[in-house]
Enzyme design. Structure first.
Site, mmCIF file in Angstrom:
data_model
loop_
_atom_site.group_PDB
_atom_site.id
_atom_site.type_symbol
_atom_site.label_atom_id
_atom_site.label_comp_id
_atom_site.label_asym_id
_atom_site.label_seq_id
_atom_site.Cartn_x
_atom_site.Cartn_y
_atom_site.Cartn_z
ATOM 1 N N LYS A 79 0.870 -1.179 0.000
ATOM 2 C CA LYS A 79 0.000 0.000 0.000
ATOM 3 C C LYS A 79 0.902 1.223 0.000
ATOM 4 C CE LYS A 79 -3.872 2.051 2.605
ATOM 5 N NZ LYS A 79 -4.793 1.879 3.755
ATOM 6 N N SER A 154 -9.756 2.070 2.687
ATOM 7 C CA SER A 154 -8.816 2.799 1.866
ATOM 8 C C SER A 154 -7.796 1.922 1.149
ATOM 9 C CB SER A 154 -8.066 3.823 2.720
ATOM 10 O OG SER A 154 -7.261 3.159 3.676
ATOM 11 N N SER A 178 -10.074 -0.374 6.859
ATOM 12 C CA SER A 178 -9.461 -0.292 5.528
ATOM 13 C C SER A 178 -8.765 -1.548 5.019
ATOM 14 C CB SER A 178 -8.477 0.868 5.472
ATOM 15 O OG SER A 178 -9.191 2.058 5.299
#
Ligand code: GLN
EC number: 6.3.5.7
Length: 492
Positions: A79, A154, A178
């Site tokens: 990420k 997210s 997330s």
């Protein structure tokens, strides 16, 4: 081999060790898939092809020498919130569009030390604030199951990359859901560890008392392999806990589902907005666990209505403080031709941050301001404690608690939910972070539009092994986690 992307982490590890294929071949295979398929999915912000091949060659040499880590040579995606030395780390923001970190996050360093190969950095909501990945400065990512739908957020890029077989595993972070919600939207397994289990060092801060990194993958087994690499105490993160780390892979069959008491919170299944298909699939998965020997126990979690308001005070309050460092002076975006220092601050921040991030900073600053601090922030902290106590009381009678991960399946891209509608979609995930507990999402079927549905299991502190083991055994008895989106079946 044309289908290396169909192999599990265990199969990849064995294949590499037995020299059925090399890490270079495997890495090239994934890079080719990314080059062809990611134009449609848009999961990667940065692909580090050249460096990946260097890492792959190093892994091949280590494997040949016979003393490589079990995961050496296996590719992964990070990420874009984890700092990577020499590679851009954007946090999905214009503010950090040109930011190159001078050091690696501990999670990244540990992955490197194990010999994992970094394919690149994947998309996310700006500063991890959101549930769709649409707030990214770099544009929306598609859900591999239906490209006009969001992958969740997210950690939407992490989820989409794995679900489209553009990475076998990925790292994610979970401040209020997330990891679990995008895993749910994309049909993956994702684990949010106990607060303090995985180091936050070098993970760009959103809300420091809630943020926690973890693995996203196809199965509990794959997650366990990555957890074995990234979990553990880190002297560089004072909130990481110095506690022995389980061998998550060795423990995959270690917990008996027979006799397991699963708490079913009454309040959770009466939430307005809980989609009928989601409810049905979750109930079917619980029935399956019952068949496997678990007992379902109805429980009360009386604080349910307080989850959304409490989180949406505490998280923005911490964010407003954490994001004050982006001032146009030291690093990150700087506006053109500032008139004076105030103009520099104001314009750098209003041009560099997107709408959702600005909204959170405003809410958080307001909640922390003199005169409102006691009424909002202090009160929210007290409610947070009550939420935690509610869970601890429940765990006196049950081993784990079951819930949907999200009340719906993936939204359409551009659905333009109001902030309140978007926040309400986090109802099932926020409390876990407020209490610091671990929780896992497992895919348990599809809705009428063939979009994945996820079951969430919440455990007591440090019960990561238990959660992975329960889901692993569920996955031995079902095949939802083996289903692949059509785009993942495409060959490069
Ligand atoms: N959707 C939640 C939010 O917008 C959670 C995000 C997260 O876990 N990073 O804050």
């Amino acid at each position: 081999m044309t289908d290396l992307h169909r192999l599990s982490i265990r199969e990849l590890s064995e294949g590499l060790k037995q020299a059925q294929f090399s890490s270079r071949e495997l890495t090239e295979h994934y890079l080719k898939r990314i080059a062809k398929i990611d134009a449609k999915v848009k999961s990667y912000v940065t692909v580090t092809a050249e460096q990946a091949l260097v890492e792959a060659d190093a892994a091949d040499a280590a494997i040949k020498s016979g003393n490589a880590h079990a995961l050496a040579g296996i590719p992964l995606a990070h990420k874009d919130i984890f700092c990577t030395q020499g590679i851009k780390t954007t946090a999905g923001s214009k503010m950090l569009d040109n930011f190159i970190s001078p050091y690696d996050a501990t999670v990244v360093a540990k992955a490197k030390a194990a010999g994992l190969v970094t394919l690149g950095k994947v998309n996310m909501d700006e500063f991890a604030m959101g549930s769709t990945s649409e707030s990214s400065y770099f544009g929306a990512t598609g859900n591999p199951w239906a490209l006009d739908h969001v992958p969740g957020g997210s950690s939407g890029g992490s989820a989409a990359a794995v679900a489209a077989d553009l990475a076998p595993i990925a790292t994610g972070t979970d401040t209020g859901g997330s990891i679990r919600q995008p895993a749910s939207f994309c049909g993956l397994t994702g684990l949010k560890p106990t607060y303090g289990r995985v180091s936050r060092f070098g993970m760009i801060a959103f809300a420091s008392s809630l943020d926690q990194g973890g693995p996203m993958a196809r199965s509990a087994e794959d997650c366990a392999y990555l957890m074995n690499v990234i979990a553990g105490h880190d002297a560089k993160d004072s909130t990481s806990v110095d506690k022995e780390v389980d061998d998550y892979v060795a423990n995959l069959n270690g917990i008996a589902v027979k006799g397991l008491r699963i708490g079913i919170p009454k309040q959770y299944f009466n939430v307005a907005g809980l989609d009928a298909d989601v409810k049905a699939r979750v109930e079917e998965s619980l029935k399956k666990l019952e068949e496997m020997g678990a007992t379902l126990v109805e429980i009360d979690l009386n604080m349910t209505e307080a989850y959304v308001p409490t989180y949406y005070l505490i998280a923005p309050a911490e964010a407003s403080s954490n994001l004050s460092r982006y001032d146009g002076v030291r690093y990150g975006y700087r506006c053109e031709n500032p008139k004076d220092i105030l103009d520099l601050y104001k314009r750098s921040r209003s041009e560099g941050f997107g709408a959702e991030v600005q909204r959170r900073i405003l809410i958080g600053t307001y909640a922390l301001s003199a005169g409102y601090y006691d009424a909002y922030y202090v009160k929210a902290q007290k409610v947070r404690r009550l939420i935690q106590q509610d869970f601890l009381k429940a765990f006196e009678n049950v081993d784990v608690i079951a819930a949907p991960s999200a009340p719906t399946t993936a939204y359409k891209i551009g659905a333009n939910l109001s902030p309140t509608e978007m926040y309400l979609g986090d109802i099932y995930t926020l409390a876990v972070n407020l209490a610091g507990l671990p929780a896992i999402n497992a895919p348990v079927g599809f809705d009428k539009d063939n979009l994945p549905v996820g079951l969430q299991l919440i455990g007591n502190y440090w019960s990561e092994s238990q959660l992975l083991s329960i889901v692993h055994q569920y996955q031995q008895n079902t095949d939802w986690h083996t289903k692949r989106a059509a785009i993942a079946e495409e060959n490069a």
